[in-house]
Motif scaffolding. Structure first.
Motif, PDB file in Angstrom:
ATOM      1  N   ILE A  93      -9.788   4.566   1.169  1.00 41.72           N
ATOM      2  CA  ILE A  93     -10.075   6.010   1.124  1.00 41.72           C
ATOM      3  C   ILE A  93      -8.898   6.861   1.592  1.00 41.72           C
ATOM      4  O   ILE A  93      -9.062   8.041   1.847  1.00 41.72           O
ATOM      5  CB  ILE A  93     -11.333   6.355   1.939  1.00 41.72           C
ATOM      6  N   GLY A  94      -7.703   6.271   1.741  1.00 43.50           N
ATOM      7  CA  GLY A  94      -6.511   7.095   1.899  1.00 43.50           C
ATOM      8  C   GLY A  94      -5.860   7.141   3.257  1.00 43.50           C
ATOM      9  O   GLY A  94      -4.731   7.629   3.375  1.00 43.50           O
ATOM     10  N   ILE A  95      -6.515   6.654   4.311  1.00 46.32           N
ATOM     11  CA  ILE A  95      -5.936   6.782   5.647  1.00 46.32           C
ATOM     12  C   ILE A  95      -4.688   5.912   5.798  1.00 46.32           C
ATOM     13  O   ILE A  95      -3.655   6.357   6.292  1.00 46.32           O
ATOM     14  CB  ILE A  95      -6.989   6.425   6.709  1.00 46.32           C
ATOM     15  N   SER A  96      -4.779   4.667   5.358  1.00 49.38           N
ATOM     16  CA  SER A  96      -3.602   3.795   5.408  1.00 49.38           C
ATOM     17  C   SER A  96      -2.481   4.325   4.519  1.00 49.38           C
ATOM     18  O   SER A  96      -1.298   4.207   4.851  1.00 49.38           O
ATOM     19  CB  SER A  96      -3.984   2.375   4.979  1.00 49.38           C
ATOM     20  N   GLN A  97      -2.860   4.921   3.385  1.00 46.48           N
ATOM     21  CA  GLN A  97      -1.845   5.485   2.492  1.00 46.48           C
ATOM     22  C   GLN A  97      -1.121   6.660   3.134  1.00 46.48           C
ATOM     23  O   GLN A  97       0.051   6.896   2.855  1.00 46.48           O
ATOM     24  CB  GLN A  97      -2.488   5.916   1.171  1.00 46.48           C
ATOM     25  N   GLY A  98      -1.825   7.420   3.986  1.00 41.84           N
ATOM     26  CA  GLY A  98      -1.161   8.503   4.703  1.00 41.84           C
ATOM     27  C   GLY A  98      -0.099   7.977   5.641  1.00 41.84           C
ATOM     28  O   GLY A  98       1.012   8.526   5.726  1.00 41.84           O
ATOM     29  N   ALA A  99      -0.411   6.891   6.351  1.00 35.36           N
ATOM     30  CA  ALA A  99       0.592   6.259   7.211  1.00 35.36           C
ATOM     31  C   ALA A  99       1.751   5.730   6.385  1.00 35.36           C
ATOM     32  O   ALA A  99       2.920   5.875   6.758  1.00 35.36           O
ATOM     33  CB  ALA A  99      -0.066   5.129   8.011  1.00 35.36           C
ATOM     34  N   SER A 100       1.445   5.113   5.245  1.00 33.20           N
ATOM     35  CA  SER A 100       2.492   4.538   4.401  1.00 33.20           C
ATOM     36  C   SER A 100       3.430   5.608   3.853  1.00 33.20           C
ATOM     37  O   SER A 100       4.654   5.460   3.881  1.00 33.20           O
ATOM     38  CB  SER A 100       1.857   3.760   3.245  1.00 33.20           C
TER      39      SER A 100
ATOM     40  N   ALA B  90      -7.747   6.327  14.892  1.00 29.92           N
ATOM     41  CA  ALA B  90      -6.792   5.896  15.915  1.00 29.92           C
ATOM     42  C   ALA B  90      -6.527   4.397  15.831  1.00 29.92           C
ATOM     43  O   ALA B  90      -5.372   3.943  15.916  1.00 29.92           O
ATOM     44  CB  ALA B  90      -7.307   6.275  17.297  1.00 29.92           C
ATOM     45  N   LEU B  91      -7.584   3.596  15.651  1.00 34.09           N
ATOM     46  CA  LEU B  91      -7.417   2.144  15.552  1.00 34.09           C
ATOM     47  C   LEU B  91      -6.578   1.764  14.333  1.00 34.09           C
ATOM     48  O   LEU B  91      -5.659   0.940  14.427  1.00 34.09           O
ATOM     49  CB  LEU B  91      -8.786   1.465  15.475  1.00 34.09           C
ATOM     50  N   ILE B  92      -6.884   2.357  13.197  1.00 33.50           N
ATOM     51  CA  ILE B  92      -6.141   2.041  11.981  1.00 33.50           C
ATOM     52  C   ILE B  92      -4.696   2.512  12.099  1.00 33.50           C
ATOM     53  O   ILE B  92      -3.760   1.824  11.675  1.00 33.50           O
ATOM     54  CB  ILE B  92      -6.820   2.694  10.755  1.00 33.50           C
ATOM     55  N   ALA B  93      -4.502   3.679  12.698  1.00 36.03           N
ATOM     56  CA  ALA B  93      -3.152   4.242  12.806  1.00 36.03           C
ATOM     57  C   ALA B  93      -2.244   3.371  13.679  1.00 36.03           C
ATOM     58  O   ALA B  93      -1.107   3.078  13.304  1.00 36.03           O
ATOM     59  CB  ALA B  93      -3.223   5.664  13.358  1.00 36.03           C
ATOM     60  N   VAL B  94      -2.726   2.958  14.856  1.00 36.40           N
ATOM     61  CA  VAL B  94      -1.865   2.175  15.745  1.00 36.40           C
ATOM     62  C   VAL B  94      -1.618   0.782  15.181  1.00 36.40           C
ATOM     63  O   VAL B  94      -0.518   0.223  15.348  1.00 36.40           O
ATOM     64  CB  VAL B  94      -2.455   2.101  17.167  1.00 36.40           C
ATOM     65  N   ALA B  95      -2.622   0.200  14.503  1.00 40.27           N
ATOM     66  CA  ALA B  95      -2.415  -1.113  13.885  1.00 40.27           C
ATOM     67  C   ALA B  95      -1.413  -1.023  12.739  1.00 40.27           C
ATOM     68  O   ALA B  95      -0.533  -1.888  12.593  1.00 40.27           O
ATOM     69  CB  ALA B  95      -3.747  -1.674  13.388  1.00 40.27           C
ATOM     70  N   THR B  96      -1.537   0.015  11.927  1.00 38.69           N
ATOM     71  CA  THR B  96      -0.589   0.211  10.824  1.00 38.69           C
ATOM     72  C   THR B  96       0.816   0.470  11.351  1.00 38.69           C
ATOM     73  O   THR B  96       1.803  -0.013  10.788  1.00 38.69           O
ATOM     74  CB  THR B  96      -1.041   1.377   9.936  1.00 38.69           C
ATOM     75  N   ALA B  97       0.919   1.221  12.426  1.00 43.56           N
ATOM     76  CA  ALA B  97       2.225   1.488  13.015  1.00 43.56           C
ATOM     77  C   ALA B  97       2.886   0.220  13.525  1.00 43.56           C
ATOM     78  O   ALA B  97       4.116   0.087  13.496  1.00 43.56           O
ATOM     79  CB  ALA B  97       2.080   2.498  14.156  1.00 43.56           C
ATOM     80  N   ALA B  98       2.089  -0.746  13.982  1.00 43.07           N
ATOM     81  CA  ALA B  98       2.645  -1.976  14.546  1.00 43.07           C
ATOM     82  C   ALA B  98       3.063  -2.981  13.488  1.00 43.07           C
ATOM     83  O   ALA B  98       4.068  -3.692  13.664  1.00 43.07           O
ATOM     84  CB  ALA B  98       1.623  -2.621  15.483  1.00 43.07           C
ATOM     85  N   ALA B  99       2.321  -3.059  12.378  1.00 41.96           N
ATOM     86  CA  ALA B  99       2.592  -4.122  11.402  1.00 41.96           C
ATOM     87  C   ALA B  99       2.601  -3.646   9.957  1.00 41.96           C
ATOM     88  O   ALA B  99       2.738  -4.466   9.048  1.00 41.96           O
ATOM     89  CB  ALA B  99       1.544  -5.229  11.548  1.00 41.96           C
ATOM     90  N   GLY B 100       2.470  -2.348   9.733  1.00 44.48           N
ATOM     91  CA  GLY B 100       2.373  -1.866   8.370  1.00 44.48           C
ATOM     92  C   GLY B 100       0.933  -1.942   7.875  1.00 44.48           C
ATOM     93  O   GLY B 100       0.059  -2.490   8.560  1.00 44.48           O
TER      94      GLY B 100
END
Length: 323
Positions: free
Chosen positions: A86-93, A234-244
């Motif tokens: 739904i786009g949250i990970s894509q925003g980080a990417s 917050a959980l998805i953001a910090v995990a994505t920041a650590a490993a993509g």
């Protein structure tokens, strides 16, 4: 409790496999000797500075993705409502790729930009979807995700080759660059977020009964939903920041845990399933795929999650036609 104990045992076993086995094996006595300060030439650096932080980071990333994905899927009552759909990970990417390509960012800077991008895009999706509209939020998220993917493709087409390679590795989701700094940063962030997730976890099950029923039981529905969304982001953001954006871990963990628990919701079980998925996939990517080089863990999770997504869509369509 038995299911969670079994999943915890599985996660611990996979953690041990990633540390002790692989291209460089080490015995259990030698590992504990190194853990308590003994220096073994050659082995100490490989185990303590490479394999151990990589395994611990994989464990933490899987826990965060599993819990975050389950929060969204349960809150929106749809297994497709995963942050990487739904786009949250894509925003980080998108924000991380822009930082890498346009400004040459690396390390902690990329992680910080990814967190900011995920949070801002999540707030945008919620604002566009409006209140009390889970179905609309999923549709808006899918549209925003497509837009972010198009932006990433546009940026990659105009990137220098070296920066494009760095961005591709990050986009796939990888533990290859794991180190103790990332482990400490992610651990600190999770220590702040876990109490909030535990606070809201009991209310998550009540919200499944419907907004009116939950309100009748004394829950402030709007505030609780907003709090759950913020915790999940917050959980998805910090995990994505650590490993993509490790593909499909957040999507897979919740449904698997729910099947193991006969339909019940457990954030702990979902987190342990996510950790098991990441640790197993990273071992396969690093040591079991021919070619000599360690692949990003996202390659394996993506290959595993895509068939599950297709099966879910087909089974949902059949149930809809039957109804």
């Amino acid at each position: 409790m038995l299911v969670c104990l079994g999943l915890a045992t599985l996660s611990f076993a996979l953690l041990a496999v990633n540390i002790l086995l692989g291209s460089f094996t080490v015995t259990i006595p030698d590992f504990f000797a190194m853990l308590f300060g003994k220096t073994i030439p050659g082995a100490s650096f490989i185990v303590m500075e490479n394999k151990l932080p990589r395994a611990v980071l994989g464990l933490l990333v899987g826990l965060a993705f599993g819990v975050g994905g389950t929060i969204f899927q349960t809150l929106l009552r749809n297994p497709l409502a995963s942050p990487d759909i739904i786009g949250i990970s894509q925003g980080a990417s998108a924000s991380a790729v822009a930082a890498i390509v346009f400004f040459g960012a690396s390390g902690a800077t990329v992680s910080l930009v990814a967190i900011i991008g995920a949070v801002l895009l999540a707030l945008l999706i919620v604002a566009l979807a409006g209140r009390n509209s889970g179905g609309r939020l999923i549709l808006v998220g899918l549209g925003v995700a497509a837009l972010m993917n198009a932006f990433v493709t546009f940026v990659m087409q105009r990137a220098e080759i070296n920066r494009a390679q760095d961005a591709i590795v990050w986009l796939t989701g990888s533990l290859n660059s794991a180190n103790w700094d990332r482990v400490v940063a992610l651990s600190g962030a999770l220590l702040l977020i876990w109490p909030l997730s535990a606070l809201f976890s009991a209310r998550l099950g009540t919200l499944q009964l419907g907004d009116d029923t939950a309100a009748g039981l004394g829950i402030a529905v709007s505030r609780t939903k907003l709090g759950l969304i913020l915790v999940g982001v917050a959980l998805i953001a910090v995990a994505t920041a650590a490993a993509g954006p490790v593909a499909f871990v957040a999507f897979l963990a919740g449904p698997i845990a729910r099947r193991l628990l006969a339909g019940r919701i457990s954030l702990l079980a979902s987190g342990l399933v996510g950790a098991s998925i990441v640790l197993a996939a990273d071992y396969v990517a690093a040591y079991l795929i021919p070619g000599g080089a360690a692949l990003p863990v996202g390659v394996v999770t993506g290959a595993t999650g895509a068939p599950f997504l297709l099966w879910l869509l087909i089974s949902s369509n059949r149930r809809g036609n039957a109804a």
